[in-house]
Enzyme design. Structure first.
Site, PDB file in Angstrom:
ATOM      1  N   TYR A 134     -18.397  35.176 -28.454  1.00  0.00           N
ATOM      2  CA  TYR A 134     -18.559  33.862 -27.816  1.00  0.00           C
ATOM      3  C   TYR A 134     -19.783  33.146 -28.390  1.00  0.00           C
ATOM      4  O   TYR A 134     -19.699  31.998 -28.850  1.00  0.00           O
ATOM      5  CB  TYR A 134     -18.705  34.022 -26.295  1.00  0.00           C
ATOM      6  N   THR A 181     -24.667  27.024 -26.338  1.00  0.00           N
ATOM      7  CA  THR A 181     -24.970  27.999 -25.302  1.00  0.00           C
ATOM      8  C   THR A 181     -26.202  28.822 -25.627  1.00  0.00           C
ATOM      9  O   THR A 181     -26.493  29.081 -26.805  1.00  0.00           O
ATOM     10  CB  THR A 181     -23.767  28.955 -25.146  1.00  0.00           C
TER      11      THR A 181
END
Ligand code: UFG
Length: 330
Positions: A141, A117
């Site tokens: 995250y 990501t």
């Protein structure tokens, strides 16, 4: 080629399953159905319901289906949720990925594609980010994915495995043929939320922060169509099958839109009002994230087909309309 798709009952993994099938390859879905749906897996595609942290089940699946490659999507992916539950994110995205990698090594898997990501970059400058930009995630995250990137790199070096790590920017849209789209209950992603508001499925939405030092004060993201993202995965598999080197690549178009611009585009494309209230900044949100996509274009010959915000919104709108007609609150 038999390909294990972890998270293949979910949004992005589900599009991968369709692309593999369309290309005449054999996907096998491995999914714990925590956010994915059994109905989204085509009937002719094997589905193993299980957890990627279940080493024995993963190993058995890799062997019994003669898997040649793994494409690893299964993850928790909501930035604000990760701020509240860091341990859950490290367990799910990092610890369980370690277990998956261990099973992959034991089964002799040589080809691995990993969903990473743009959240690994943290608070970037206004310039488009190259893969060599410093990694400084702002959220658990992002950190949980960064740790898995490091593990994969080291495991590949030690065990005759090659990999492509793809750092996704903001994925949205739906399969243009409407076979798949984002089906997440209580979704938090901007384009889906704005489209649901336009369709009257939510009374209003919030804009998190209008005081950022950007031209209109709202955050900027590089929104990419899920079909283009999946094309990058298919090209990554081709690259590795052809003997290509391990790579880390960004997947974004290279230009950004602000939150206000996205909301305005949803108003225009849908022809409906979208009530957007100004709310405080959301914790863990970087101001601007835009990809430099030079590497993926040159190394994987990636040529996006849907680089147009209005098209991404239109496909999301068609998908959400279909869900609404079927009375699915997803
Ligand atoms: N936003 C709003 N209102 C909403 C939802 C979002 O203003 O109701 C704003 C956010 O504050 C942010 C932008 O819209 O500025 C985009 O937010 P999303 O929640 O849609 O996406 P994120 O940028 O937080 O994260 C997404 C994926 C991550 C990925 C990241 C990469 O969820 O997996 O993009 O940029 F890592």
């Amino acid at each position: 080629m038999n390909v294990l798709v972890t998270g293949g009952a979910g949004y992005i993994g589900g599009h991968m399953v369709l692309a593999l099938r369309d290309a005449g390859l054999k996907p096998v879905v491995f999914d714990n159905l925590s956010t994915g749906f059994r109905w989204s897996v085509p009937e002719d595609v094997p589905l193993v319901v299980g957890d990627i942290g279940d080493y024995e089940l993963v190993l058995q699946t890799l062997k019994s289906h003669s898997i040649d490659a793994i494409v690893h999507f299964a993850a928790k992916l909501v930035v604000p949720e990760s701020m509240r539950d860091p341990l859950g994110y490290y367990l799910n995205n990092t610890v369980k990925s370690r277990s998956l990698l261990a099973a992959a090594v034991a089964a002799g898997i040589k080809t691995f594609v990993f969903s990473s990501t743009a959240a690994v970059y943290g608070n970037a400058s206004e310039k488009a980010l190259t893969e060599d930009a410093p990694l400084a995630p702002l959220s658990p995250y992002g950190s949980s994915k960064q740790l898995t990137e490091v593990m994969l790199r080291d495991v590949a070096a030690a065990h005759d495995m090659r990999f492509v790590t793809i750092r996704y920017f903001n994925v949205a849209g739906a399969d243009p043929a409407m076979r798949h789209g984002q089906s997440t209950a209580n979704a938090t992603h901007l384009i889906k939320v704005a489209v649901q508001t336009a369709l009257g499925m939510r009374p209003s939405m919030d804009i998190y922060g209008t005081d950022y030092p950007t031209p209109d004060g709202t955050c900027i993201r590089d929104y990419i169509h899920v079909t283009d993202l999946i094309a990058a995965h298919m090209q990554a598999l081709d690259h590795l099958r052809g003997g290509g080197e391990s790579l880390v690549v960004n997947c974004g178009y290279g230009h950004g839109y602000s939150v206000s611009e996205v909301v305005e585009t949803v108003r225009k494309v849908s022809g409906r009002p979208v009530e957007a209230r100004i709310a405080p900044r959301r914790e863990g949100d970087p101001m601007t994230i835009v990809a430099d996509s030079t590497r993926i274009r040159s190394k994987l010959n990636w040529q996006p087909r849907y680089d147009d915000l209005a098209t991404i919104v239109e496909h999301t709108l068609r998908w959400e309309t279909m869900l609404r007609e079927r009375n699915l609150k997803l």
